[in-house]
Design a protein around this motif. Structure first.
Motif, PDB file in Angstrom:
ATOM      1  N   GLY A  68      61.308   9.297  11.768  1.00  0.00           N
ATOM      2  CA  GLY A  68      61.067  10.673  12.076  1.00  0.00           C
ATOM      3  C   GLY A  68      61.477  11.709  10.998  1.00  0.00           C
ATOM      4  O   GLY A  68      60.941  12.744  11.077  1.00  0.00           O
ATOM      5  N   ARG A  69      61.913  11.394   9.912  1.00  0.00           N
ATOM      6  CA  ARG A  69      61.979  12.027   8.927  1.00  0.00           C
ATOM      7  C   ARG A  69      61.017  12.100   7.771  1.00  0.00           C
ATOM      8  O   ARG A  69      61.231  12.410   6.782  1.00  0.00           O
ATOM      9  CB  ARG A  69      63.570  12.167   8.091  1.00  0.00           C
ATOM     10  N   ASP A  70      60.150  11.171   8.123  1.00  0.00           N
ATOM     11  CA  ASP A  70      59.007  10.973   6.962  1.00  0.00           C
ATOM     12  C   ASP A  70      59.197  10.235   5.689  1.00  0.00           C
ATOM     13  O   ASP A  70      58.819  10.688   4.672  1.00  0.00           O
ATOM     14  CB  ASP A  70      58.052  12.341   7.003  1.00  0.00           C
ATOM     15  N   LYS A  71      60.280   9.513   5.820  1.00  0.00           N
ATOM     16  CA  LYS A  71      60.846   8.777   4.581  1.00  0.00           C
ATOM     17  C   LYS A  71      60.060   7.606   4.158  1.00  0.00           C
ATOM     18  O   LYS A  71      59.740   6.722   5.337  1.00  0.00           O
ATOM     19  CB  LYS A  71      62.273   8.439   4.687  1.00  0.00           C
ATOM     20  N   THR A  72      59.821   7.148   3.111  1.00  0.00           N
ATOM     21  CA  THR A  72      59.508   5.731   2.785  1.00  0.00           C
ATOM     22  C   THR A  72      60.256   4.923   2.657  1.00  0.00           C
ATOM     23  O   THR A  72      61.358   4.939   2.283  1.00  0.00           O
ATOM     24  CB  THR A  72      58.650   5.768   1.198  1.00  0.00           C
ATOM     25  N   ILE A  73      60.120   3.872   3.935  1.00  0.00           N
ATOM     26  CA  ILE A  73      61.070   2.648   4.128  1.00  0.00           C
ATOM     27  C   ILE A  73      60.834   1.661   3.142  1.00  0.00           C
ATOM     28  O   ILE A  73      59.512   1.054   3.248  1.00  0.00           O
ATOM     29  CB  ILE A  73      61.094   2.339   5.668  1.00  0.00           C
ATOM     30  N   VAL A  74      61.816   1.047   2.637  1.00  0.00           N
ATOM     31  CA  VAL A  74      61.519  -0.147   1.689  1.00  0.00           C
ATOM     32  C   VAL A  74      62.466  -1.206   2.350  1.00  0.00           C
ATOM     33  O   VAL A  74      63.684  -1.040   2.697  1.00  0.00           O
ATOM     34  CB  VAL A  74      61.930   0.109   0.028  1.00  0.00           C
ATOM     35  N   LEU A  75      61.525  -2.387   2.596  1.00  0.00           N
ATOM     36  CA  LEU A  75      62.321  -3.746   2.887  1.00  0.00           C
ATOM     37  C   LEU A  75      62.054  -4.673   1.970  1.00  0.00           C
ATOM     38  O   LEU A  75      61.274  -4.644   0.831  1.00  0.00           O
ATOM     39  CB  LEU A  75      61.769  -4.070   4.091  1.00  0.00           C
ATOM     40  N   SER A  76      63.253  -5.667   1.901  1.00  0.00           N
ATOM     41  CA  SER A  76      63.105  -6.717   1.045  1.00  0.00           C
ATOM     42  C   SER A  76      62.886  -8.218   1.414  1.00  0.00           C
ATOM     43  O   SER A  76      63.082  -8.397   2.702  1.00  0.00           O
ATOM     44  CB  SER A  76      64.421  -6.811   0.337  1.00  0.00           C
ATOM     45  N   ARG A  77      62.484  -9.086   0.590  1.00  0.00           N
ATOM     46  CA  ARG A  77      62.326 -10.390   0.876  1.00  0.00           C
ATOM     47  C   ARG A  77      63.162 -11.259  -0.094  1.00  0.00           C
ATOM     48  O   ARG A  77      63.119 -10.754  -1.375  1.00  0.00           O
ATOM     49  CB  ARG A  77      60.716 -10.947   0.716  1.00  0.00           C
ATOM     50  N   ALA A  78      63.766 -11.979   0.268  1.00  0.00           N
ATOM     51  CA  ALA A  78      64.785 -12.862  -0.554  1.00  0.00           C
ATOM     52  C   ALA A  78      64.041 -14.193  -0.990  1.00  0.00           C
ATOM     53  O   ALA A  78      63.374 -14.845  -0.627  1.00  0.00           O
ATOM     54  CB  ALA A  78      65.916 -13.394   0.177  1.00  0.00           C
ATOM     55  N   ASN A  79      64.438 -14.465  -2.371  1.00  0.00           N
ATOM     56  CA  ASN A  79      64.035 -15.390  -3.012  1.00  0.00           C
ATOM     57  C   ASN A  79      65.139 -16.481  -3.409  1.00  0.00           C
ATOM     58  O   ASN A  79      66.055 -15.997  -4.310  1.00  0.00           O
ATOM     59  CB  ASN A  79      63.277 -15.019  -4.462  1.00  0.00           C
ATOM     60  N   PHE A  80      65.307 -17.129  -2.590  1.00  0.00           N
ATOM     61  CA  PHE A  80      66.495 -18.308  -2.953  1.00  0.00           C
ATOM     62  C   PHE A  80      66.845 -18.916  -3.878  1.00  0.00           C
ATOM     63  O   PHE A  80      67.738 -19.407  -4.463  1.00  0.00           O
ATOM     64  CB  PHE A  80      67.125 -18.936  -1.584  1.00  0.00           C
ATOM     65  N   SER A  81      65.695 -19.219  -4.785  1.00  0.00           N
ATOM     66  CA  SER A  81      65.551 -20.185  -5.957  1.00  0.00           C
ATOM     67  C   SER A  81      66.423 -19.496  -7.259  1.00  0.00           C
ATOM     68  O   SER A  81      67.041 -19.966  -8.025  1.00  0.00           O
ATOM     69  CB  SER A  81      64.097 -20.214  -6.398  1.00  0.00           C
ATOM     70  N   ASP A  82      66.224 -17.853  -7.213  1.00  0.00           N
ATOM     71  CA  ASP A  82      66.890 -17.334  -8.117  1.00  0.00           C
ATOM     72  C   ASP A  82      67.886 -15.975  -7.765  1.00  0.00           C
ATOM     73  O   ASP A  82      68.255 -15.347  -8.251  1.00  0.00           O
ATOM     74  CB  ASP A  82      65.770 -16.465  -9.133  1.00  0.00           C
ATOM     75  N   SER A  83      68.191 -16.210  -6.420  1.00  0.00           N
ATOM     76  CA  SER A  83      68.917 -15.069  -5.690  1.00  0.00           C
ATOM     77  C   SER A  83      68.493 -13.667  -5.803  1.00  0.00           C
ATOM     78  O   SER A  83      69.233 -12.735  -6.270  1.00  0.00           O
ATOM     79  CB  SER A  83      70.264 -15.115  -5.960  1.00  0.00           C
ATOM     80  N   SER A  84      66.994 -13.319  -5.898  1.00  0.00           N
ATOM     81  CA  SER A  84      66.613 -11.934  -6.307  1.00  0.00           C
ATOM     82  C   SER A  84      65.827 -11.521  -4.951  1.00  0.00           C
ATOM     83  O   SER A  84      65.702 -12.160  -4.048  1.00  0.00           O
ATOM     84  CB  SER A  84      65.510 -12.038  -7.235  1.00  0.00           C
ATOM     85  N   LEU A  85      65.405 -10.190  -4.916  1.00  0.00           N
ATOM     86  CA  LEU A  85      65.268  -9.529  -3.845  1.00  0.00           C
ATOM     87  C   LEU A  85      63.610  -8.940  -4.387  1.00  0.00           C
ATOM     88  O   LEU A  85      63.627  -8.201  -5.333  1.00  0.00           O
ATOM     89  CB  LEU A  85      65.851  -8.607  -3.329  1.00  0.00           C
TER      90      LEU A  85
END
Length: 188
Positions: A68-85
């Protein structure tokens, strides 16, 4: 100071004790409290998606606010081999699927750097009055938040008030700027 595993266990039990309707009501109260805060000047807002089986806050009302506020929404995907997103912009063509760990994640899309984040809504199990956050213990968000720019607001979301005792803190732990609950916005 209590051991992290004891605090983690107690927080999980408290969250699981909430009914689905109580969780929905409290999640909406958190979203409404966010609307009253001065946090909406940024462009890139990172949002975690709810792991329903773990009784997490429903972040869909927050997503609706961001749209509603026209913000850019960022989502993550987890990489469990190195605990990164890995981070992806949410748009109408983003396909989400639930990982084998029960995490809703984007499958593809425009990948973006953590250095673009203006606000990160951070999942947590518990926190203390100094802004120390306790998560599930894998360090995904600790690594991610360390890559965000200095101006980035780190906002935890919790159904509950802070722990009365301090949570043990490691050198790599970054304090949150704020935790929003249904009844308050705690600034640190």
């Amino acid at each position: 100071m209590k051991d992290k595993s004891i605090i983690r266990q107690r927080a999980i039990q408290r969250r699981k004790a909430l009914s689905d309707s109580a969780r929905d009501e409290l999640s909406l109260a958190i979203a409404n409290r966010l609307l009253r805060l001065d946090i909406w000047q940024g462009t890139h807002y990172h949002l975690f998606l709810t792991i329903t089986e773990k009784g997490e806050i429903d972040t869909h009302p927050i997503m609706d606010i961001l749209h509603g506020r026209d913000k850019t929404i960022v989502l993550s995907r987890a990489n469990f081999s190195d605990s990164s997103l890995s981070h992806f912009i949410l748009n109408e063509s983003t396909r989400l699927s639930v990982s084998k760990y029960g995490i809703p994640e984007p499958q593809e899309g425009e990948q973006v750097s953590p250095t673009l984040m203006d606000v990160v809504f951070v999942p947590l199990l518990a926190y203390d009055r100094k802004g120390t956050r306790l998560g599930y213990g894998k360090g995904f968000y600790d690594r991610f938040l360390a890559q965000c720019p200095d101006h980035c607001l780190k906002i935890g979301l919790s159904f509950f008030e802070p722990e009365t005792e301090l949570i043990p803190c490691e050198d790599w732990d970054l304090a949150l700027d704020m935790v929003v609950t249904p009844d308050a916005a705690h600034r640190f």
